[in-house]
Design an enzyme around this catalytic site. Structure first.
Site, short mmCIF file in Angstrom:
data_model
loop_
_atom_site.label_atom_id
_atom_site.label_comp_id
_atom_site.label_asym_id
_atom_site.label_seq_id
_atom_site.Cartn_x
_atom_site.Cartn_y
_atom_site.Cartn_z
NE ARG A 1 -3.92 0.41 2.28
CZ ARG A 1 -4.97 0.72 1.52
NH1 ARG A 1 -4.99 1.87 0.86
NH2 ARG A 1 -5.99 -0.11 1.45
CD GLU B 1 -7.13 1.94 6.80
OE1 GLU B 1 -6.01 1.43 6.88
OE2 GLU B 1 -8.05 1.48 6.09
#
Lengths: 160, 321, 791
Positions: free
Chosen positions: C326, C727
């Protein structure tokens, strides 16, 4: 084996007698001996506030109080904030304002918040200072403080 | 510790590693749920309490327990018997003809709110209001803060500038210890075995006419509330109408093995008029009054800077009238 | 029927109704793991290594076994199945056999009748350890000659993105910014420590009740460690007191410990980690070092970006490669850059165990990217807001750095503008700044483009299961595989089910995930909770309605295709007066023995991604978040006060407004803590500040004012068009704070956290009292660029 000590205290308005080992913490007496599991252990060192209860009306971290030291005193836990089946106004406000997420800090916050209301402290920055011993990792505190403002009787809270 | 036999050819752990390994596998955050004591005594009179403390050398007095409970939990302090001071009548703030007497078991929140202390010893009130957070203040006692003898004890600098005397007693008698002499080393106070702090006396401080008093306690840490200080400062200044600093008492916490009185700095400034140049000289001289170390909370250099800032701000406040 | 109907006016969607778990929690009646006890239950404790790197030569257990109340002291040899808990790669034993690799590595497991006895016994376990050299710097760990943490060396993997021609684009760059960012890790500091309860049935089956984000990971680990089939392991998620990623995979470890002890003793075993051990041994946000070389034209438009990142994985891989995946594709932020070269290296060390933490690698690379954007802005004399406007992806230029075409609308500029309006960006910058006194004001931007749901590399996990049961009285049971940890997944599931069935949320009861009631739905991470549970619920409702609608139609006298559900009623489309209550329909179904239970399933669409070059579609869709922070810095003490954060979030559709705001407010504060006061202070792998006393998280007195702009849009594929916010609510805040502080002070700070000593050191000779330390100047930074202040 250490000898047990007998302690008598008023717990959530009720006179109770317990026999405990001398080193027993008030936190464990409440949770394990009295079955009041609302008070939580987050750190065991008096730093997070999850174990907060009222001792003679003042908020204290019960992980640092010996059960024996509570002898002859009054203790109120989160369960004791309710009366006649109704939540304390601050507890209701926390629900209404969305100030509860994971809920683990919530009992301690409810207890300290109830003490802030009882004290009549309506100034938001002073409220934040008084609440700073109750750590929360989820809410960012905004909705908790909004709930606290809303917990005061009509007309008595300071508008921020 | 059982000695470990090492097979031939293997290198031994260093002594500190061995110590860590032998007794400590699992002490890494090992929980003690019950505190490991065998007895908790709750005497009803000071005489009884002193008798126990003299008879049982490993007995530890406990009042608020906000430091002691943590230390018992992680093994830094050990005892089989605790002496609960709750019933000895040692709590309360009294006016006496020798000054304000604060019972050793008086809680920080009471001290912070007491109108006499707020008026006459504002540094102590400010310090008490900043010990830990509110639930700690409702429990922690002034006597405990002293007996714990941490160099970071918040009330210590305030008591030093207040000229406080610590009244101590044992079965052998009673004595008064000036608070400046009460801290000997980190965790070690001037209490001898069997001694108990009874009260702390704040004598009335000289305050003649034509003199303005400025008294302040400040502490610095990584966030605004609920911190152990990395530097703290208490100052009490008497400023004459002429602007001359007639008297100065200065004490700092967390920047030496004990809370310290800044004698050199006081000496430099007393009798002089404060200006920017003198303030600059003062923060330089202050560095000789403190011996900060690097530790987990802050590096020594930062503590030096923080002390300088606190002193500079206090002096500015004094000068501004 | 459209599985994701948009119903703007009807139903609870987007509302502020009471969260279903709030009342019990506020009354103190919700039962977390430590609130559960069974007769005969034993308490577990762990004996762990106090040193970071050693060979385990033996264990002396007699003293431990002799403690009164101890029922079992077990070692690796006592593990019935495989001694392996690595969640992705099998590099991690549950209990050390031969090699200690981190402080906190488990050496022995203890079960006793009281917690005191258990931990006392654990303390008495005597390991015979031969110290081995350890490595504590991830960059040094990659040098040849560094002590290997595992066989095969310390480079776990390198991920890359390579697109475009850097050399050619360099010729168009008028300014090049080079920087090295040293970014510290973070401890989750959930208020409830790791906790689990293992209840054995002989040695055949076991139930685990755990504080966790993924009961399925626990199920797999326990089955493996016990050597029993998956179906013989039931894992139920208990009310969980915070997770933030720290309870994604880590709970498998205490659960497997408790399971081994439970099987050995035949008794229920409860394990609650003491706070200090939890902080030392559980997973952390990765510490990283990020090097940048970014070039732009004089107009501020980026031409190329080179990023080299080294991540400190710690002793075991855990989820580090997934975090790296990521971070890797997120390294250049939401910007259009013609040429990109990114390399993300994951290194073993003997430090803390890196793992999942809200943002999952994205916060670190965003902090660096946003710092570089501000440096660029300052070098070119362009407003930092404007330089971002010029570079962000939009509906016209919507090719992500991997080459993936983003779905429209791409709302980066919208979020920037909305946040700037809330923050009063223009007003702030036209006002003169106060110079009297030590306080300095500053404002800074953080902008992030977050790929929702799991990375392509984790596609096989990206599915979700739901069960909906319509009870005879019209109330509804919903089961999902995604977990509630405070973020509002319960409320979201309840709201979505209620919206789809046209009933009041209060009649919908969502029960906790249980591996025997739903299929493996993967972990509740990656901001996928509401999305995945919502779509699975909608699928289940769709299938339920194939049974429900015909019954309703009969009662209403219409065709099955004409049935609509809303406000607690089934009614004929276009003729709302012809209605019958959903409860009535449910009763009828029960009376006729018609199946009123349906399962639902959702999986993300398969997509292509080339891990070698980092090209393709790493994520299914993206959400944008912009935070603008206003700070006041005490320049003398280095103390930062975040006064206000203005947040603009691209959410698709709001499911529950209080939950959304709570996530944003909470994420901002957690991000601020990481950016300013939270520091993992390591001494050769040992965490020296493993307590709330010295690991400093924000209190109520630190909370800034938070203002929120919710940017809703059409077209997203989530339930009712919702994206994820778990997030994105954190990721831009730390960058915004850093940029605001640098704006306030006029210096660059390339080290996180911006602790008071770091801020003071960054000011260098400019600090009013720097002259005090002139002989002992602290220079912890490799690079300090002092920038002219524009005032």
């Amino acid at each position: 084996m250490a000898e047990r000590v007998t302690i008598t205290l008023t717990l959530n308005g009720e006179r109770r007698i317990f026999e405990v080992l001398p080193g027993r913490r008030l936190l464990d007496l409440l949770r394990d001996d009295a079955g009041l599991i609302g008070t939580k252990e987050g750190c065991g060192a008096g730093e997070c506030g999850a174990c907060t209860v009222l001792l003679d009306g003042a908020p204290v971290t019960s992980c640092l109080v010996l059960a024996a030291s509570a002898d002859g005193h009054e203790v109120v836990t989160v369960e004791g904030l309710q009366s006649a089946g109704h939540l304390h106004p601050f507890q209701e406000a926390l629900v209404k304002h969305g100030g509860v997420q994971c809920g683990f800090c919530t009992p301690g916050i409810a207890v300290t918040g109830a003490a802030i209301v009882a004290r009549g402290e309506a100034d938001p920055s002073e409220q934040a200072r008084l609440l700073s011993g109750n750590l929360c990792r989820c809410t960012g505190y905004t909705k908790v403080m909004e709930a606290l403002q809303d917990a005061f009787p009509e007309g008595s809270h300071a508008k921020s | 510790m059982r000695s470990l036999e090492l097979p031939v050819g293997f290198a031994a752990l260093s002594p500190s590693e061995q110590l860590a390994a032998s007794g400590a596998a699992g002490s890494l955050g090992g929980a003690r749920v019950d505190v490991p004591v065998r007895e908790v005594l709750r005497p009803e009179s000071v005489v009884d309490a002193l008798a126990v403390l003299s008879q049982r050398p490993d007995a530890l007095p406990i009042a608020g327990g906000t430091d002691l409970m943590v230390q018992l939990r992680d093994g830094r302090k050990r005892s089989t018997v605790l002496v609960d001071l709750d019933r000895l009548g040692l709590a309360g703030v009294r006016d006496t003809d020798q000054g304000i007497a604060i019972g050793a078991a008086t809680r920080m929140d009471v001290i912070a709110a007491d109108p006499r202390i707020r008026r006459l010893h504002p540094a102590l009130a400010e310090a008490a209001a900043q010990v830990g957070a509110w639930p700690i203040q409702c429990r922690a006692t002034l006597g405990g803060n002293l007996a714990n003898a941490s160099p970071a004890a918040d009330t210590a600098p305030a008591l030093i500038v207040g000229g406080a005397l610590v009244a101590v007693a044992s079965t052998a008698g009673a004595r008064q210890v000036p608070v400046e002499e009460f801290f000997l080393a980190p965790g070690r106070s001037a209490l001898t075995p069997g001694e108990l702090i009874l009260s702390i006396l704040l004598p009335p401080l000289q305050q003649g006419p034509g003199v303005r008093v400025v008294e302040r306690f400040v502490k610095v840490g990584p966030r605004r509330e609920q911190i152990i200080s990395v530097a703290s400062l208490a100052g009490r200044a008497l400023v004459a109408d002429s602007g001359v600093l007639a008297e100065l008492r200065l004490a700092l916490g967390s920047v030496a093995a004990t809370p310290v009185r800044a004698h050199r700095t006081e000496h430099l400034l007393t009798g002089r008029r404060l200006d920017a140049e003198l303030r600059r000289e003062a923060v330089r001289v202050l560095q000789n009054d403190i011996t900060p170390i690097d530790d987990v909370r802050a590096p020594a250099d930062y503590r030096r800077i923080a002390c300088a800032v606190l002193l500079d701000r206090f002096l500015q406040e004094v000068a501004s009238g | 029927m459209d599985p994701s109907p948009r119903t703007a006016d009807h139903g609870p969607l987007g509302g502020r109704h009471e969260r279903p778990d709030a009342r019990a929690k506020v009354a103190g009646s919700a039962r977390y793991v430590e609130d559960l006890a069974l007769p005969g239950m034993l308490h577990a404790a762990l004996a762990v290594s106090p040193v970071p790197s050693a060979r385990l030569l033996g264990l002396e257990l007699a003293a431990a076994r002799a403690v009164d109340g101890v029922e079992a002291v077990l070692t690796a040899a006592d593990i019935p199945g495989k001694n392996q808990v690595g969640v992705v790669f099998p590099d991690q034993p549950l209990v050390v056999e031969e090699r200690v690799r981190m402080v906190g590595d488990r050496l022995a497991l203890v079960a006793a009748r009281t917690p005191e006895a258990a931990w006392q016994a654990a303390r008495l376990v005597q390991p015979l350890l031969e110290a081995l050299p350890g490595v504590h710097d991830p960059v040094a760990a990659l040098n040849s000659g560094a002590p290997p943490v595992h066989e095969g060396g310390n480079l776990i993997r390198t991920f890359k993105v390579v697109r475009g021609d850097i050399a050619r684009e360099s010729t168009h760059a008028d300014v090049v910014v080079e920087a090295e960012y040293k970014i510290g890790g973070q401890e989750h500091a959930y208020l409830e420590p790791q906790a689990c309860l293992a209840i054995p049935e002989g040695r055949q089956r076991i139930t685990i009740i755990a504080s966790c984000q993924c009961p399925f990971y626990i199920q797999q680990a326990v089955a493996r460690v016990l050597g029993i089939p998956l179906a013989a392991v039931r894992v139920e998620q208990a009310p969980t007191g915070g997770g933030f990623g720290g309870k994604e995979d880590y709970p498998s470890e205490p659960a497997a410990c408790a399971a081994v002890l439970a099987f050995a003793t035949g008794r229920p075993v409860r394990l609650v980690l003491p706070r200090e051990l939890d902080m030392q041994a559980s997973t952390k946000r990765h510490a990283v070092v990020v090097r940048h070389r970014w070039g732009a034209g004089r107009d501020g438009r980026l031409r190329f970006a080179e990023v080299d990142t080294v991540m400190d994985a710690g002793a075991y891989i855990g989820l580090s490669t997934v975090v790296a995946e990521r971070a890797n594709v997120s390294s250049i932020g939401p910007y259009h850059v013609p040429a990109v070269r990114v390399a993300t290296h994951v290194a073993y060390t003997n430090n803390l165990f890196g793992g999942a933490f809200r943002g999952f690698g994205h916060p670190q690379v965003t902090w660096a990217a946003e710092a570089t954007m501000d440096k660029l802005a300052r070098r070119l004399g362009i407003d930092p807001l404007e330089v971002r406007r010029r570079n962000v992806l939009d509906d016209r230029r919507r090719r992500f750095c991997t080459g993936q075409l983003l779905h429209r609308p791409v709302l980066a500029r919208e979020c920037l503008d909305r946040a700037a309006a809330l923050a009063g960006w223009d007003e702030f910058h036209t006002q003169p700044r106060t110079t009297a006194g030590p306080d300095r004001d500053g404002m800074g931007i953080g902008l992030a483009l977050y790929g929702c749901n799991l990375h392509h590399g984790g596609q096989r996990l990206d599915r979700s299961s739901a069960v909906v049961i319509l009870q005879a009285d019209g109330s509804v049971v919903v089961r999902v595989g995604l977990t509630e940890m405070g973020q509002g997944n319960l409320a979201a599931a309840q709201t979505i089910a209620a919206q789809a069935l046209g009933v009041d949320p209060a009649v919908v009861q969502v029960w906790q995930p249980d591996t025997t009631t739903v299929g493996d739905s993967g972990p509740t991470v990656a901001s996928r909770g509401a999305h995945m549970s919502g779509l699975a619920i909608l699928d289940a409702v769709k299938r339920l309605r194939t049974k429900l609608d015909p019954v309703a139609a009969e009662l209403l006298g219409c065709g099955a295709g004409e049935v609509e559900l809303a406000d607690g009623f089934a009614f004929v489309r276009g003729k709302p007066e012809r209605k019958v209550s959903v409860a009535r329909v449910a009763a009828e179904m029960a009376a006729r023995r018609i199946e009123a239970i349906a399962t639902g399933w959702h999986r993300t669409r398969a997509r292509r991604f080339d891990a070698e070059t980092g090209t393709g579609a790493p994520y299914e869709f993206y959400a944008i978040a912009c935070h603008i922070a206003r700070v006041k810095v005490d320049e003398e003490l280095g103390l930062i006060r975040v006064e206000e954060v203005s947040a603009a979030h691209d959410v698709g559709q709001v499911i529950h407004r209080d939950a959304l705001e709570g996530q944003i407010q909470g994420g901002i504060v957690q991000g601020i803590g990481w950016a300013t006061t939270e520091e993992l202070k390591l001494d050769r792998g040992r965490l020296t500040n493993a307590s709330f006393t010295d690991y400093i998280i924000p209190t109520a007195a630190d909370a800034p004012k938070v203002t929120i702009a919710v940017v809703e849009s059409e077209g997203a594929t989530g339930p009712f068009g919702a994206k994820g916010v778990g997030e994105p609510s954190l990721i831009p805040a730390p960058a915004a704070v850093r940029n605001a502080v640098c704006d306030a002070l006029g210096v660059e700070i390339d080290r996180l956290p911006l602790s008071p000593p770091t801020v003071v050191a960054a000011l260098g000779a400019r600090h009013p009292f720097a002259w005090l330390l002139s002989e002992k100047q602290v220079d912890e930074h490799e690079r300090l660029a002092t920038v002219d202040r524009k005032r």
